[in-house]
Each structure stands twice: as C-alpha cells, then as structure tokens.
Design a protein around this motif. Sequence first.
Motif, PDB file in Angstrom:
ATOM      1  N   MET A 284       8.046 -34.961  24.552  1.00 57.50           N
ATOM      2  CA  MET A 284       7.898 -36.366  24.239  1.00 57.50           C
ATOM      3  C   MET A 284       9.181 -37.204  24.269  1.00 57.50           C
ATOM      4  O   MET A 284       9.158 -38.338  24.764  1.00 57.50           O
ATOM      5  CB  MET A 284       7.208 -36.539  22.883  1.00 57.50           C
ATOM      6  CG  MET A 284       5.782 -36.023  22.835  1.00 57.50           C
ATOM      7  SD  MET A 284       4.723 -36.627  24.175  1.00 57.50           S
ATOM      8  CE  MET A 284       4.871 -38.388  24.000  1.00 57.50           C
ATOM      9  N   PRO A 285      10.325 -36.738  23.728  1.00 49.74           N
ATOM     10  CA  PRO A 285      11.481 -37.653  23.654  1.00 49.74           C
ATOM     11  C   PRO A 285      11.906 -38.226  25.001  1.00 49.74           C
ATOM     12  O   PRO A 285      12.206 -39.419  25.115  1.00 49.74           O
ATOM     13  CB  PRO A 285      12.583 -36.776  23.045  1.00 49.74           C
ATOM     14  CG  PRO A 285      11.859 -35.756  22.251  1.00 49.74           C
ATOM     15  CD  PRO A 285      10.620 -35.452  23.042  1.00 49.74           C
ATOM     16  N   THR A 286      11.943 -37.387  26.031  1.00 53.82           N
ATOM     17  CA  THR A 286      12.360 -37.866  27.353  1.00 53.82           C
ATOM     18  C   THR A 286      11.399 -38.923  27.881  1.00 53.82           C
ATOM     19  O   THR A 286      11.821 -39.903  28.516  1.00 53.82           O
ATOM     20  CB  THR A 286      12.437 -36.694  28.338  1.00 53.82           C
ATOM     21  OG1 THR A 286      13.350 -35.713  27.820  1.00 53.82           O
ATOM     22  CG2 THR A 286      12.953 -37.158  29.693  1.00 53.82           C
ATOM     23  N   LEU A 287      10.110 -38.753  27.618  1.00 54.39           N
ATOM     24  CA  LEU A 287       9.125 -39.749  28.055  1.00 54.39           C
ATOM     25  C   LEU A 287       9.274 -41.037  27.264  1.00 54.39           C
ATOM     26  O   LEU A 287       9.178 -42.134  27.815  1.00 54.39           O
ATOM     27  CB  LEU A 287       7.716 -39.189  27.893  1.00 54.39           C
ATOM     28  CG  LEU A 287       7.364 -37.947  28.711  1.00 54.39           C
ATOM     29  CD1 LEU A 287       5.952 -37.478  28.387  1.00 54.39           C
ATOM     30  CD2 LEU A 287       7.495 -38.224  30.208  1.00 54.39           C
ATOM     31  N   ILE A 288       9.514 -40.905  25.966  1.00 54.62           N
ATOM     32  CA  ILE A 288       9.579 -42.082  25.094  1.00 54.62           C
ATOM     33  C   ILE A 288      10.732 -42.998  25.466  1.00 54.62           C
ATOM     34  O   ILE A 288      10.595 -44.230  25.458  1.00 54.62           O
ATOM     35  CB  ILE A 288       9.680 -41.637  23.619  1.00 54.62           C
ATOM     36  CG1 ILE A 288       8.353 -41.015  23.161  1.00 54.62           C
ATOM     37  CG2 ILE A 288      10.050 -42.813  22.709  1.00 54.62           C
ATOM     38  CD1 ILE A 288       8.431 -40.306  21.831  1.00 54.62           C
ATOM     39  N   VAL A 289      11.900 -42.442  25.801  1.00 53.24           N
ATOM     40  CA  VAL A 289      13.068 -43.282  26.079  1.00 53.24           C
ATOM     41  C   VAL A 289      13.059 -43.859  27.487  1.00 53.24           C
ATOM     42  O   VAL A 289      13.892 -44.703  27.809  1.00 53.24           O
ATOM     43  CB  VAL A 289      14.391 -42.501  25.850  1.00 53.24           C
ATOM     44  CG1 VAL A 289      14.473 -41.988  24.426  1.00 53.24           C
ATOM     45  CG2 VAL A 289      14.553 -41.372  26.860  1.00 53.24           C
ATOM     46  N   ARG A 290      12.145 -43.426  28.328  1.00 52.49           N
ATOM     47  CA  ARG A 290      12.102 -43.945  29.692  1.00 52.49           C
ATOM     48  C   ARG A 290      11.504 -45.338  29.770  1.00 52.49           C
ATOM     49  O   ARG A 290      11.611 -46.004  30.797  1.00 52.49           O
ATOM     50  CB  ARG A 290      11.295 -42.992  30.593  1.00 52.49           C
ATOM     51  CG  ARG A 290      12.037 -41.721  30.958  1.00 52.49           C
ATOM     52  CD  ARG A 290      11.212 -40.846  31.880  1.00 52.49           C
ATOM     53  NE  ARG A 290      11.952 -39.653  32.285  1.00 52.49           N
ATOM     54  CZ  ARG A 290      11.456 -38.684  33.050  1.00 52.49           C
ATOM     55  NH1 ARG A 290      10.198 -38.786  33.492  1.00 52.49           N
ATOM     56  NH2 ARG A 290      12.185 -37.638  33.356  1.00 52.49           N
ATOM     57  N   VAL A 291      10.844 -45.765  28.715  1.00 56.76           N
ATOM     58  CA  VAL A 291      10.209 -47.076  28.728  1.00 56.76           C
ATOM     59  C   VAL A 291      10.808 -47.939  27.622  1.00 56.76           C
ATOM     60  O   VAL A 291      11.334 -47.435  26.630  1.00 56.76           O
ATOM     61  CB  VAL A 291       8.679 -46.953  28.536  1.00 56.76           C
ATOM     62  CG1 VAL A 291       8.057 -46.172  29.679  1.00 56.76           C
ATOM     63  CG2 VAL A 291       8.353 -46.270  27.207  1.00 56.76           C
ATOM     64  N   ARG A 292      10.751 -49.234  27.788  1.00 52.87           N
ATOM     65  CA  ARG A 292      11.272 -50.152  26.781  1.00 52.87           C
ATOM     66  C   ARG A 292      10.273 -50.356  25.648  1.00 52.87           C
ATOM     67  O   ARG A 292      10.659 -50.623  24.521  1.00 52.87           O
ATOM     68  CB  ARG A 292      11.605 -51.504  27.421  1.00 52.87           C
ATOM     69  CG  ARG A 292      12.706 -51.444  28.465  1.00 52.87           C
ATOM     70  CD  ARG A 292      13.008 -52.822  29.041  1.00 52.87           C
ATOM     71  NE  ARG A 292      13.591 -53.708  28.033  1.00 52.87           N
ATOM     72  CZ  ARG A 292      12.988 -54.776  27.543  1.00 52.87           C
ATOM     73  NH1 ARG A 292      11.754 -55.094  27.938  1.00 52.87           N
ATOM     74  NH2 ARG A 292      13.588 -55.531  26.642  1.00 52.87           N
ATOM     75  N   ASP A 293       8.993 -50.244  25.960  1.00 50.22           N
ATOM     76  CA  ASP A 293       7.924 -50.522  25.002  1.00 50.22           C
ATOM     77  C   ASP A 293       7.251 -49.202  24.625  1.00 50.22           C
ATOM     78  O   ASP A 293       6.633 -48.542  25.464  1.00 50.22           O
ATOM     79  CB  ASP A 293       6.918 -51.478  25.641  1.00 50.22           C
ATOM     80  CG  ASP A 293       5.911 -52.020  24.639  1.00 50.22           C
ATOM     81  OD1 ASP A 293       5.645 -51.331  23.637  1.00 50.22           O
ATOM     82  OD2 ASP A 293       5.385 -53.125  24.866  1.00 50.22           O
ATOM     83  N   GLN A 294       7.351 -48.809  23.339  1.00 49.68           N
ATOM     84  CA  GLN A 294       6.803 -47.524  22.902  1.00 49.68           C
ATOM     85  C   GLN A 294       5.385 -47.637  22.336  1.00 49.68           C
ATOM     86  O   GLN A 294       4.822 -46.646  21.858  1.00 49.68           O
ATOM     87  CB  GLN A 294       7.721 -46.906  21.831  1.00 49.68           C
ATOM     88  CG  GLN A 294       8.934 -46.198  22.394  1.00 49.68           C
ATOM     89  CD  GLN A 294       9.951 -47.156  22.969  1.00 49.68           C
ATOM     90  OE1 GLN A 294      10.229 -48.198  22.378  1.00 49.68           O
ATOM     91  NE2 GLN A 294      10.527 -46.819  24.121  1.00 49.68           N
ATOM     92  N   ARG A 295       4.773 -48.814  22.408  1.00 48.56           N
ATOM     93  CA  ARG A 295       3.448 -48.987  21.824  1.00 48.56           C
ATOM     94  C   ARG A 295       2.369 -48.113  22.469  1.00 48.56           C
ATOM     95  O   ARG A 295       1.464 -47.649  21.759  1.00 48.56           O
ATOM     96  CB  ARG A 295       3.055 -50.463  21.864  1.00 48.56           C
ATOM     97  CG  ARG A 295       3.794 -51.287  20.807  1.00 48.56           C
ATOM     98  CD  ARG A 295       3.498 -52.766  20.902  1.00 48.56           C
ATOM     99  NE  ARG A 295       4.077 -53.369  22.102  1.00 48.56           N
ATOM    100  CZ  ARG A 295       4.040 -54.658  22.376  1.00 48.56           C
ATOM    101  NH1 ARG A 295       3.442 -55.494  21.536  1.00 48.56           N
ATOM    102  NH2 ARG A 295       4.602 -55.131  23.477  1.00 48.56           N
ATOM    103  N   PRO A 296       2.403 -47.844  23.787  1.00 54.27           N
ATOM    104  CA  PRO A 296       1.397 -46.924  24.340  1.00 54.27           C
ATOM    105  C   PRO A 296       1.433 -45.545  23.694  1.00 54.27           C
ATOM    106  O   PRO A 296       0.381 -44.911  23.516  1.00 54.27           O
ATOM    107  CB  PRO A 296       1.762 -46.863  25.826  1.00 54.27           C
ATOM    108  CG  PRO A 296       2.428 -48.171  26.100  1.00 54.27           C
ATOM    109  CD  PRO A 296       3.198 -48.482  24.863  1.00 54.27           C
ATOM    110  N   PHE A 297       2.621 -45.063  23.323  1.00 53.84           N
ATOM    111  CA  PHE A 297       2.713 -43.761  22.654  1.00 53.84           C
ATOM    112  C   PHE A 297       2.112 -43.834  21.253  1.00 53.84           C
ATOM    113  O   PHE A 297       1.464 -42.879  20.798  1.00 53.84           O
ATOM    114  CB  PHE A 297       4.169 -43.304  22.589  1.00 53.84           C
ATOM    115  CG  PHE A 297       4.763 -42.966  23.920  1.00 53.84           C
ATOM    116  CD1 PHE A 297       4.489 -41.758  24.536  1.00 53.84           C
ATOM    117  CD2 PHE A 297       5.582 -43.878  24.577  1.00 53.84           C
ATOM    118  CE1 PHE A 297       5.023 -41.450  25.765  1.00 53.84           C
ATOM    119  CE2 PHE A 297       6.127 -43.580  25.807  1.00 53.84           C
ATOM    120  CZ  PHE A 297       5.847 -42.361  26.419  1.00 53.84           C
TER     121      PHE A 297
END
Length: 421
Positions: A284-297
């Motif tokens: 998860m961390p690598t996926l989370i930081v790839r986007v500016r908006d974390q609301r989909p997670f």
Amino acid sequence: MSATPTRITPPQNPTAAGTETASALPRKALLLVAVAIALAALNLRTAITSVGPVLDEVTRGLGMSAVGAGLLTTLPVLCFALLGGLTPTLSRRLGSHHLLVYALTALTLGLVARALAPEPWLFIALSVVALSGGAVGNVILPALVKQHFPHRVGLMTTVYTTGLAVGTAIAAATTVPLEEATGEWRVAIGVYALFGLVALLPWLLVLLHEPALGGNGRAIGPRRVLSTGLGWQGVLYFGTQSSIAYIMFGWFAQMLRDQGLDAQSAGVMLAYLTALGIPMSLVMPTLIVRVRDQRPFVVLFVVAYLAGFIGLWVSPLAGTWVWTTLIGVGMGSFVLALTIFAVRTRTAEGTAAMSASSQSLGYLLGGAGPFLFGLLHELTGGWHAPLAMIIGIVVLNLFVGLLVGRPRYLEDVLAERDARV
C-alpha cells in the motif's frame, strides 16, 4: 567515506512527497539509515505483543492482581498517548538520531529489566520504560523517513511499516512456543531485547551523521498542528482506525467462539487477520504516495470493512475466511494513517508534529474502542449491538478520511492561518 551529497532523481509527481530536498547524507550512509529504520521498526511492538500471549503466566508468576493486569494491558495506549506528544520537542532539543538511540536503549533495557522484576509494581514501572521507547519510535520514524528519503517516501514507508508488522507478528507468534520450550515466561518475554540490541548498532553509526541542531522559522509542534482542521482530521482518522484494530485484536476470536467456532479455529482466524497486515504494508505505501489525492484509498478500505462486518452480522460462520480477509484489507487504513503524516507535510519537522498529535490523541481514542465494545456485549448479551457500534466507527472513519485525504500540506495551512493573524 565520501561527503558528497547524494543526488536522487525526483519522482514524477513531486507534490505527492512534498518539496523537501533530498538528504545530504552520502549514499552509503543513506543505505545504513534505511537498514537502521527497518531494524528499529521491528522493535516498536515487541514490548506489547510479547506479554498478551503469556499474560496468565505473568500475572500468576508475579502475584499480580486483576487491577494490575488491567493496568498492564492499558499501559501501551497511555504511554503512546503521553510520551508520543513530547517527541517533537525532544527531537528539536536532542536531535532525531540521538533521540531514537535513547528510545531504543530504553526499550531494550526495559525489556530485559522487566523480565527480571520480582514485584508487580516494578514489572509495570519497567514496562513503562520499554513502552516509552516504542512510543517515541512510533512518532520519530515517519519524520526520519521524510528527512532522509523525501523522494522515496513510499518505498521507505513500506520498509518501516512492514518491519512493524513483522515484529508484531513475531512477538505474538513465538512467545508461547518459547515459554513452553524453556518453561520460563521471563525468558520468553525478555528475549526480544536482542532485537533492540541489534537495532541499536546501526543507529550508533548513524550518529556520526547527525546534522547540527537548530533552524529558522517558527517551530511546528503538536499544539500548532491541533490549531488546524487538518490536524484534527489526522487525529480522528488515526483514532478511528486504531479503535477498529484494537477491537478486532481484543474481541474477534471471542466473538467467533461465541458463534460456535472452536477455540483453535478462532485463534487461527485471529492470526490470519494479524498476518494480513504484512502484505498490506508491503503493497500500500508505494501506491498511496503515487497520487496526490488519497480519498480513493479511504473509500476502498471502508468498503472492505463494511462488507466484512456486515458478513459477520448476517452469517459469521458460513463465510468466516471471506469476512476476515475483507476486514484485514480494511485494516490497511493503518498503513494509510501512517503514510498520511508524510504526504500531508512538506518537512520532517511537520511530519514529526503531525505524527505526534495524531498518534498521541488517536491512541487514546483507539483505546476506548475495545472497552465500549465489550460493555455493549455485556449489556446486550449479543454481538449485534457491538457490531453496530463498530460500523458507526467505520462511517466516521470514512467522513474524516475524505477530509484528510484531500491534497494539501500542513505547512501551507499554517502559513495561510499565520498570514491572516
């Protein structure tokens, strides 16, 4: 060792990691820091999860009262809440690397000394020493990741959250076999001090590269963080996910047993739920930081939670593996909560301050969850009311998650507020 600063290629989306420049440490020193972070993370939960499996043996061996046992199980939340909030101030005064060395030293010595303690009060006091090291480490590691790896936040958050999950699982899984093999609960809970000793060695070398203390501008502490909406959103997001996790760790097996599952199978389900934290920490961390908006997670984890809890409500035994898997995916919100500290701040100081405020108050909120869950079960004699409570917590987690997941930075929010004053 060369003193030439390391050049790190910025990510394609630099705003996702903030604007802090790469660490000035040489490449070999950065590798040493990466290893040191992983080893430190391995230790942050051993003082907690090593006691639970042998709690009966500990209380009988020390002649500890029920009140003492209750205090012992509450200590982690209290230490994380009280000492975590002091970490940014201590870091500014002592230096982040020195502070982590002191924390690991306290953890290691506390683990050894409490295993030798002859009296209940001394065991509890030395547990506070060990837990204080874990509390400081909880707050300072995300800041060290931001400080040394501002353009590799996802990768290094993966390293440290995976180390955290592995250390938690090892202590939970091996304490009982160690106690059975040696016949001594003191050996079984004290052996984890060896992990702390190993983690200390690379950090002593890292001290050679401790930057000079000081800095310009107004310091960012937990109090300033809590003067913003973003700060309180971080607290509530961390608190709600912690509450859900503590409820599951404390009550999941008993809930399944009351529904008709045998004790061994219920234990396997709890172990499986805990083990799911490892792949979530890896991915998860690598996926989370790839986007500016974390609301989909945020939405992803909430949907998984709701599906799992509704499944437990409707048919707890028919689809236990499915419901446990879905809840385990939902508990990936813990990884998001830790990663948020880095992706919502631009500097290591901001990361430390947001980490301290969110974790200190968040753990207090989280600690209340299992108590209220158990109280509802006792008052109603069933599990539907407690499950309704946890579903309500999930809804609150969604609401605050949609707020904290928006793309903005703590330092910008503070600057805008200061400009208006």
